[in-house]
Design an enzyme around this catalytic site. Structure first.
Site, PDB file in Angstrom:
ATOM      1  N   LYS A 151       0.837  -1.184   0.000  1.00 35.32           N
ATOM      2  CA  LYS A 151       0.000   0.000   0.000  1.00 35.32           C
ATOM      3  C   LYS A 151       0.876   1.240   0.000  1.00 35.32           C
ATOM      4  CE  LYS A 151       0.863   1.822   3.296  1.00 35.32           C
ATOM      5  NZ  LYS A 151       1.437   2.387   4.484  1.00 35.32           N
ATOM      6  N   HIS A 181      -1.050  -4.436   6.224  1.00 37.59           N
ATOM      7  CA  HIS A 181      -0.547  -5.247   7.329  1.00 37.59           C
ATOM      8  C   HIS A 181      -1.392  -5.126   8.597  1.00 37.59           C
ATOM      9  CE1 HIS A 181       1.523  -1.629   8.877  1.00 37.59           C
ATOM     10  NE2 HIS A 181       1.648  -2.277  10.008  1.00 37.59           N
ATOM     11  N   LYS A 185      -2.591  -8.105  11.836  1.00 35.87           N
ATOM     12  CA  LYS A 185      -2.355  -7.987  13.279  1.00 35.87           C
ATOM     13  C   LYS A 185      -3.334  -8.916  13.997  1.00 35.87           C
ATOM     14  CE  LYS A 185      -0.767  -3.145  13.261  1.00 35.87           C
ATOM     15  NZ  LYS A 185       0.547  -3.144  13.885  1.00 35.87           N
ATOM     16  N   GLU A 219       1.171   8.112  16.583  1.00 34.00           N
ATOM     17  CA  GLU A 219       2.518   7.524  16.604  1.00 34.00           C
ATOM     18  C   GLU A 219       3.499   8.578  17.108  1.00 34.00           C
ATOM     19  OE1 GLU A 219       3.254   4.519  13.200  1.00 34.00           O
ATOM     20  OE2 GLU A 219       2.182   6.154  12.258  1.00 34.00           O
ATOM     21  N   ASP A 238      -1.185   7.253   3.432  1.00 36.20           N
ATOM     22  CA  ASP A 238      -0.316   6.273   4.086  1.00 36.20           C
ATOM     23  C   ASP A 238      -1.088   5.441   5.108  1.00 36.20           C
ATOM     24  OD1 ASP A 238       2.201   5.058   4.781  1.00 36.20           O
ATOM     25  OD2 ASP A 238       2.267   6.330   6.569  1.00 36.20           O
ATOM     26  N   HIS A 243      -4.965   1.477   6.304  1.00 35.30           N
ATOM     27  CA  HIS A 243      -5.133   0.772   7.568  1.00 35.30           C
ATOM     28  C   HIS A 243      -6.410   1.125   8.341  1.00 35.30           C
ATOM     29  CE1 HIS A 243      -1.114  -0.320   6.690  1.00 35.30           C
ATOM     30  NE2 HIS A 243      -0.509   0.728   7.222  1.00 35.30           N
ATOM     31  N   LYS A 329       2.126  11.530  12.979  1.00 32.14           N
ATOM     32  CA  LYS A 329       3.496  11.286  13.435  1.00 32.14           C
ATOM     33  C   LYS A 329       3.874  12.320  14.492  1.00 32.14           C
ATOM     34  CE  LYS A 329       4.108   8.202  10.121  1.00 32.14           C
ATOM     35  NZ  LYS A 329       3.322   7.001  10.276  1.00 32.14           N
TER      36      LYS A 329
HETATM   37  C1  BG6 Z   1       2.901   1.745   7.774  1.00 30.69           C
HETATM   38  C2  BG6 Z   1       2.989   3.207   7.494  1.00 30.69           C
HETATM   39  O1  BG6 Z   1       2.112   1.121   6.796  1.00 30.69           O
HETATM   40  O2  BG6 Z   1       2.337   1.538   9.061  1.00 30.69           O
HETATM   41  C3  BG6 Z   1       3.827   3.876   8.558  1.00 30.69           C
HETATM   42  O3  BG6 Z   1       3.560   3.424   6.208  1.00 30.69           O
HETATM   43  C4  BG6 Z   1       3.318   3.555   9.940  1.00 30.69           C
HETATM   44  O4  BG6 Z   1       3.855   5.281   8.349  1.00 30.69           O
HETATM   45  C5  BG6 Z   1       3.132   2.056  10.104  1.00 30.69           C
HETATM   46  O5  BG6 Z   1       4.230   4.047  10.887  1.00 30.69           O
HETATM   47  C6  BG6 Z   1       2.462   1.695  11.410  1.00 30.69           C
HETATM   48  O6  BG6 Z   1       2.433   0.307  11.533  1.00 30.69           O
HETATM   49  P1  BG6 Z   1       2.556  -0.421  12.931  1.00 30.69           P
HETATM   50  O7  BG6 Z   1       2.404  -1.867  12.612  1.00 30.69           O
HETATM   51  O8  BG6 Z   1       3.892  -0.046  13.477  1.00 30.69           O
HETATM   52  O9  BG6 Z   1       1.429   0.109  13.733  1.00 30.69           O
END
Ligand code: BG6
Length: 487
Positions: A151, A181, A185, A219, A238, A243, A329
């Protein structure tokens, strides 16, 4: 080493062609994940051919892979396992072209000495995806293969439609795995188990009982080396169109007729079809102070590093229930939660000052960390005279099961599924295109970015966005720790 039950891994040896092999995702997740899957015995035999713009050789790639494991693999790397893994690595610079790539794959396959499959993993930005697909076609590596597309899939509706069309010129749909992804999880899949394996919650999982929902993924990390990629992408593409909307679909979908790819995709796609277009007025875009000074970032950049929005699913279950999504972020805390606020009951019988409702509505909260947690908070009586109410909670922590060590990291789980040809946790072209469609208005007329100080919760206007409700984060009371301490 734990014994791997039969049927969990792929039947045939796998030749992985990893595009973007020296990039951030490969270093953080894919190489450590492939190492774990190989060394723990999930994959019978595996060889990995790295491909990227870097002009390095196989030894250079081995060094890079070792560096990635040392930095990001959180289990022990043994010498024997590392030696075996290092032997399985090869590298082809992108500039060497199709003949060199084909030769490397055939060489790897010869070493298997029998039937095998190919897994092409495109860990590249959307702008580079098509040229990698073409290269694979030119190298005649499509047969017996599956392809994982990272993605964001496209950058808007037109580019996603065109990418799907061009992809189908080379690969059949059943060879394509569009990865997200978050769906790999463990706690995301647990949403399905929680909702559909229990009789208690599903009857109240609708607009009659649920007041609003928050999906909140702040994050703390900054962009670092990813600034160049991020500058083209931003937080909405992103994180949200990928997600957060996927999690929303698991949270909001109707029960599928079976836990199989087609019924699950159908129910998710129904959620996406029912989503109302995102309105720019319901969106707060933010950028942390200092982002514009980072390498690879335009000094007048309007890219958002933060986004919060309100959206609606206009169907019988959810009409009128706002879903609030937030991510960004360099925020105050790293968390991944879904918080479901229940409608408040009439409280007429409780005397003024009793505290009922004073700490917000009762909630169900999911923590989507690998060490996942769940909490049901409710008002209960404080011991002693009179009727004083406090917010109390029932909590579950995966830690308590003693099975945390069994959790496969999200990418590991999904790589394994793709190798087995299982599409259940992957996205469909239709779903992705619909999400770009509901995003069109926002992408065409984005509200201006507002600056926020690093370490905060985003621009101030996030509070207006959610009023009269309030963001659950930061939590008023911390999660209880596994050892029983905490509130
Ligand atoms: C990624 C994004 O797909 O997912 C990132 O590109 C992000 O920007 C990350 O930090 C977060 O994933 P996780 O699994 O660490 O929550």
């Amino acid at each position: 080493m734990a014994k791997i039950p039969p049927g969990v891994g792929p039947r045939y040896p796998q030749c992985v062609v990893l595009f973007g092999a020296t990039g951030d995702l490969a270093r953080r997740k894919l190489l450590p994940g492939l190492y774990h899957l190989s060394s723990a015995g999930f994959i019978p035999k595996c060889r990995i051919i790295g491909v990227s713009l870097d002009e390095i050789d196989a030894d250079g790639f081995r060094q890079a892979a070792r560096g990635a494991l040392d930095e990001f693999f959180n289990r022990k790397v043994t010498d024997a396992d590392w030696d075996a893994f290092a032997q399985s690595l090869d590298y082809v610079p992108l500039a060497a072209g199709a003949p060199a790539l084909r030769a490397a794959v055939l060489e790897a396959e010869k070493s298997f000495g029998g039937e095998s499959r190919r897994l092409h993993y495109l860990s590249v930005p959307p702008s580079a995806a098509l040229s990698a697909v073409r290269l694979l076609g030119e190298a005649q590596l499509v047969e017996r293969s599956r392809i994982v597309m990272e993605k964001p899939f496209g950058t808007d509706l037109a580019s996603a439609v065109s990418l799907n069309a061009r992809l189908h010129e080379v690969f059949d749909e059943d060879q394509i795995f569009r990865i997200d992804h978050f769906l790999g999880k463990e706690p995301a899949q647990n949403i399905l188990a929680f909702r559909f394996a229990n009789g208690l919650f599903e009857p109240i999982w609708n607009r009659n009982f649920i007041d609003h929902v928050q999906i909140d993924v702040p994050e703390t990390l900054a962009l670092g080396k990813r600034s160049g990629f991020y500058e083209q992408t931003g937080a909405y593409r992103d994180m949200v169109v990928t997600h957060l909307f996927q999690i929303l679909a698991f949270m909001a979908m109707e029960p599928p007729t079976a836990l199989e790819p087609a019924p699950i995709s159908e129910e998710k796609n129904k959620v996406f079809r029912s989503m109302l277009p995102i309105q720019p007025a319901d969106v707060v875009r933010g950028q942390y102070v200092g982002y514009r000074d980072e390498d690879g970032v335009d000094s007048e950049s309007e890219t958002e590093t933060f986004i919060a929005l309100k959206c609606y699913i206009d169907n019988w279950r959810w009409a009128g229930v706002p879903f609030f999504l937030r991510t960004g972020k360099r925020l105050a805390e790293g968390q991944r939660i879904i918080s479901i606020a229940f409608r408040e009951p009439p409280k007429s019988m409780f005397p003024p000052g009793s505290g009922v409702g004073a700490q917000g509505p009762d909630h169900l909260t999911f923590d989507l960390a690998d060490a996942s947690k769940m909490s049901l908070s409710f008002y209960g009586k404080r011991p002693g005279p009179g009727m004083r109410l406090d917010k109390l909670s029932l909590q579950f922590a995966m830690h308590d099961t003693g099975l945390l060590g069994e959790v496969l990291e999200a990418y590991e789980r999904l790589i394994l599924d793709a190798m087995r040809g299982d599409h259940t946790l992957f996205n469909t072209a239709e779903g992705i295109e619909r999400l770009w469609q509901v995003s069109s208005h926002l992408l065409e007329e984005p509200p201006p970015v507002r600056l926020y100080p690093p370490g905060s919760w985003g621009p101030k206007s996030i509070h207006q966005l959610i009023a009269p409700h309030a963001w659950r984060l930061p939590f008023e009371r911390a999660w209880r720790n596994p050892d029983g301490t905490g509130s």
